[in-house]
Write an enzyme that holds these catalytic residues in place. Structure first.
Site, PDB file in Angstrom:
ATOM      1  N   LYS A   1       1.510  -4.852  -2.501  1.00 44.03           N
ATOM      2  CA  LYS A   1       0.218  -4.797  -3.200  1.00 44.03           C
ATOM      3  C   LYS A   1      -0.647  -3.669  -2.660  1.00 44.03           C
ATOM      4  O   LYS A   1      -1.338  -2.974  -3.420  1.00 44.03           O
ATOM      5  CB  LYS A   1      -0.524  -6.134  -3.048  1.00 44.03           C
ATOM      6  CG  LYS A   1      -1.923  -6.157  -3.699  1.00 44.03           C
ATOM      7  CD  LYS A   1      -1.881  -5.858  -5.192  1.00 44.03           C
ATOM      8  CE  LYS A   1      -3.278  -5.649  -5.790  1.00 44.03           C
ATOM      9  NZ  LYS A   1      -4.051  -6.869  -5.920  1.00 44.03           N
TER      10      LYS A   1
ATOM     11  N   LYS B   1     -12.066  -2.546  -0.330  1.00 41.73           N
ATOM     12  CA  LYS B   1     -11.387  -3.427   0.629  1.00 41.73           C
ATOM     13  C   LYS B   1      -9.889  -3.136   0.671  1.00 41.73           C
ATOM     14  O   LYS B   1      -9.287  -3.023   1.750  1.00 41.73           O
ATOM     15  CB  LYS B   1     -11.653  -4.886   0.247  1.00 41.73           C
ATOM     16  CG  LYS B   1     -10.944  -5.930   1.090  1.00 41.73           C
ATOM     17  CD  LYS B   1      -9.669  -6.471   0.423  1.00 41.73           C
ATOM     18  CE  LYS B   1      -9.938  -7.123  -0.903  1.00 41.73           C
ATOM     19  NZ  LYS B   1      -8.702  -7.673  -1.510  1.00 41.73           N
TER      20      LYS B   1
ATOM     21  N   SER C   1      -5.480 -10.695  -2.413  1.00 43.33           N
ATOM     22  CA  SER C   1      -5.017  -9.419  -1.849  1.00 43.33           C
ATOM     23  C   SER C   1      -5.636  -9.265  -0.465  1.00 43.33           C
ATOM     24  O   SER C   1      -6.837  -9.010  -0.339  1.00 43.33           O
ATOM     25  CB  SER C   1      -5.422  -8.251  -2.748  1.00 43.33           C
ATOM     26  OG  SER C   1      -4.733  -8.314  -3.966  1.00 43.33           O
TER      27      SER C   1
END
Length: 296
Positions: free
Chosen positions: A174, A242, A99
């Protein structure tokens, strides 16, 4: 002799290890590399082959799958003389399931094209349980032909597999996924504290809520974490921090306002700053408890 493509797997963490093992169970020949020896030993015990370097792992591979934490790690394993692009054979398919930022995926696809290597960005949702059970949702960016080629392999890893658009699209979807998940966990955490302070039977309340419109995959997966205060990492706060940075930055770039997402991003950041970054993201409950005056 198997007619399935030879697979190199780079990154054998909480998600990567069970995913690689599911490929082995599906009959794929998997050669893996990661920094931790115990993870390499686990792969070998499952029937895979442990490599001593990225170059060794990818040299004969038809498909290279990467599953590492963030953009800097993807760049570290992809570029340079010891990286994937310099050592994978021309015509190989690189499926990055990390990701990362959409731009990192776009840049990687362009760099790989010069080496004759095709790329898909294919991040996943479903956490450790989804990886173990091979029921991940996989959102893919790239060319249709490459997606069609990769789909049988991806079907050994997930249940919902969708091509979302050109390179970077998988990462964009995502990012949206992580926005929804974080806001959902935060709402669940606030509800848990509210219910407990009100003296309600928490298990009964969560069961009935999950049967109605308030129900969600997040609540199904995480209600036991809330009940037991079990925050063993399935997906760490550090990683969700993140991801919230990715979605807030990407949204700013396209001019999309994320008012609730921005608040939750700050709550995730504060939880991390308080030393809870290694816990599961359901530990957002701890932040709500602190704000509500509970000793955590």
């Amino acid at each position: 002799m198997s007619t399935l493509p030879k697979v190199a797997w780079i990154g054998l963490g909480i998600m990567g290890s069970p995913m690689a093992e599911n490929l082995i169970k599906a009959g794929y020949q998997v050669t893996g590399y990661t920094l931790e020896q115990d993870k390499l030993d686990r792969l070998a015990a499952a029937g895979g082959t442990a490599a001593g370097s990225i170059a060794e792992a990818v040299r004969e591979a038809d498909v290279v799958v990467t599953m590492v934490p963030a953009s800097p790690q993807v760049e570290a394993i992809a570029y340079g003389p010891d990286g994937i692009l310099e050592n994978a054979k021309s015509g190989a398919l690189l499926v990055d399931m990390s990701s990362i930022t959409p731009q990192t995926s776009i840049d990687l696809a362009k760099a790989a094209e010069d080496k004759g290597i095709r790329v898909l960005d294919a991040p996943v949702s479903g956490g450790e349980a989804g990886a173990i059970e091979a029921v991940l949702s996989i959102m893919v960016g790239g060319e249709q032909a490459d997606f069609d080629e990769a789909k049988p392999l991806l079907e050994a890893l997930g249940k919902t597999i969708v091509l979302c658009g050109p390179h970077g699209s998988g990462q964009t979807v995502k990012a949206a996924n992580q926005l929804i998940v974080a806001v959902n966990i935060q709402a669940c955490a606030e509800a848990v504290v509210f219910l407990e302070k009100s003296g309600v039977d928490l298990k009964a309340a969560l069961d009935v809520l999950n049967g109605g419109l308030a129900g969600s995959t997040v609540l199904t997966r995480k209600k036991d974490n809330f009940l037991a205060r079990d925050f063993k990492p399935g997906f760490r706060i550090d990683l969700h921090h993140k991801d919230m940075g990715i979605v807030t930055d990407a949204a700013r770039n396209v001019g999309a306002a994320l008012p609730v997402g921005a608040v939750v991003a700050q709550l995730v950041a504060s939880l991390r700053a308080q030393g809870d970054g290694g816990l599961d993201h359901s530990a957002l409950l701890r932040a709500v408890e602190r704000l509500s005056g509970s000793q955590v």
